[in-house]
Design an enzyme around this catalytic site. Sequence first.
Site, short mmCIF file in Angstrom:
data_model
loop_
_atom_site.label_atom_id
_atom_site.label_comp_id
_atom_site.label_asym_id
_atom_site.label_seq_id
_atom_site.Cartn_x
_atom_site.Cartn_y
_atom_site.Cartn_z
N PRO A 9 5.38 -31.79 -17.00
CA PRO A 9 4.63 -32.90 -17.58
C PRO A 9 3.97 -33.82 -16.56
O PRO A 9 4.53 -34.09 -15.50
CB PRO A 9 5.69 -33.68 -18.38
CG PRO A 9 7.00 -33.24 -17.82
CD PRO A 9 6.80 -31.83 -17.37
N ASN A 10 2.79 -34.27 -16.94
CA ASN A 10 1.98 -35.25 -16.21
C ASN A 10 1.33 -34.70 -14.94
O ASN A 10 0.53 -35.39 -14.31
CB ASN A 10 2.79 -36.52 -15.86
CG ASN A 10 3.35 -37.17 -17.12
OD1 ASN A 10 2.58 -37.46 -18.03
ND2 ASN A 10 4.65 -37.35 -17.20
N ARG A 17 -3.24 -39.73 -10.87
CA ARG A 17 -1.94 -40.33 -11.17
C ARG A 17 -1.26 -40.80 -9.88
O ARG A 17 -0.93 -39.99 -9.02
CB ARG A 17 -1.10 -39.24 -11.83
CG ARG A 17 0.33 -39.59 -12.03
CD ARG A 17 1.14 -38.35 -12.38
NE ARG A 17 2.50 -38.73 -12.61
CZ ARG A 17 3.54 -37.92 -12.50
NH1 ARG A 17 3.35 -36.66 -12.18
NH2 ARG A 17 4.74 -38.36 -12.72
N TYR A 22 1.57 -39.23 -5.14
CA TYR A 22 1.37 -37.79 -5.36
C TYR A 22 0.15 -37.21 -4.65
O TYR A 22 -0.10 -36.01 -4.74
CB TYR A 22 1.30 -37.51 -6.87
CG TYR A 22 2.58 -37.90 -7.58
CD1 TYR A 22 3.79 -37.28 -7.27
CD2 TYR A 22 2.59 -38.92 -8.54
CE1 TYR A 22 4.96 -37.64 -7.90
CE2 TYR A 22 3.77 -39.30 -9.17
CZ TYR A 22 4.95 -38.65 -8.85
OH TYR A 22 6.12 -39.02 -9.47
N ASN A 73 7.46 -26.75 -10.45
CA ASN A 73 7.58 -28.20 -10.36
C ASN A 73 7.83 -28.72 -11.77
O ASN A 73 6.90 -28.84 -12.57
CB ASN A 73 6.31 -28.84 -9.78
CG ASN A 73 6.50 -30.35 -9.58
OD1 ASN A 73 7.47 -30.94 -10.09
ND2 ASN A 73 5.58 -30.98 -8.87
N ALA A 76 9.25 -34.75 -14.37
CA ALA A 76 10.40 -35.58 -14.71
C ALA A 76 11.53 -34.78 -15.38
O ALA A 76 12.69 -35.20 -15.34
CB ALA A 76 9.97 -36.73 -15.61
N GLU A 97 12.08 -24.34 -6.60
CA GLU A 97 11.74 -25.68 -7.12
C GLU A 97 10.92 -26.42 -6.08
O GLU A 97 11.28 -26.47 -4.91
CB GLU A 97 13.07 -26.42 -7.39
CG GLU A 97 12.87 -27.82 -7.92
CD GLU A 97 14.22 -28.55 -8.06
OE1 GLU A 97 15.30 -27.93 -7.91
OE2 GLU A 97 14.17 -29.77 -8.30
N HIS A 99 8.53 -30.12 -5.24
CA HIS A 99 8.11 -31.48 -5.58
C HIS A 99 7.13 -31.99 -4.53
O HIS A 99 7.36 -31.79 -3.34
CB HIS A 99 9.30 -32.44 -5.65
CG HIS A 99 10.30 -32.02 -6.67
ND1 HIS A 99 10.10 -32.21 -8.02
CD2 HIS A 99 11.48 -31.37 -6.55
CE1 HIS A 99 11.13 -31.70 -8.68
NE2 HIS A 99 11.98 -31.19 -7.80
N ARG A 106 13.32 -41.85 -3.42
CA ARG A 106 12.70 -42.61 -4.49
C ARG A 106 13.76 -43.29 -5.37
O ARG A 106 14.88 -43.49 -4.94
CB ARG A 106 11.76 -41.68 -5.29
CG ARG A 106 10.66 -41.08 -4.41
CD ARG A 106 9.61 -40.36 -5.21
NE ARG A 106 8.97 -41.24 -6.18
CZ ARG A 106 8.25 -40.81 -7.21
NH1 ARG A 106 8.10 -39.52 -7.41
NH2 ARG A 106 7.70 -41.66 -8.06
#
Length: 147
Positions: A9-10, A17, A22, A73, A76, A97, A99, A106
């Site tokens: 998502p996103n 964004r 990012y 990825n 969230a 995985e 990111h 963070r």
Amino acid sequence: MRILVLNGPNLNLLGKREPEIYGSLSLETINSLLQRLAAELNVELECRQSNSESELINWLHNAAPETDAVVFNPGAFTHYSYALADAAAAISIPVVEVHLSNIYAREQFRRHSVISPVAAGQISGFGAESYLLGLRAAASLVKKEEK
Ligand code: DQA
């Protein structure tokens, strides 16, 4: 060799964004960088993005046998989706995985991944480069398995 890149998502909003976190590259640009590297590595690559947990689960379920590895990825969902973790654990091919941001530097809730215990490995914090490193890692894992 065939590798699938999945984005949660996103991530369709990359470039617009929170670029200070990012980066300024769009997902489309990252996907073309990935396609260029895939050609060098002799990998057939498909890149997908969904904001829906169920769609991501179905893509994981249906990846094998045509696909040899997944670069993922989960956005969230990384931090709380046991359903995606179960799906990644259920399939017989490696999931790498990735990111863009360093999730361990963070907010507290981002510092835990429910996906990493079932992933072959995790790459976090290198911006778009995380995807390219993830693709290299996935391709070399598959190569090793083929030997
Ligand atoms: C992310 C990190 C997640 O915490 C966040 O929700 C994202 C992107 C990353 O690539 O840095 O959507 O997975």
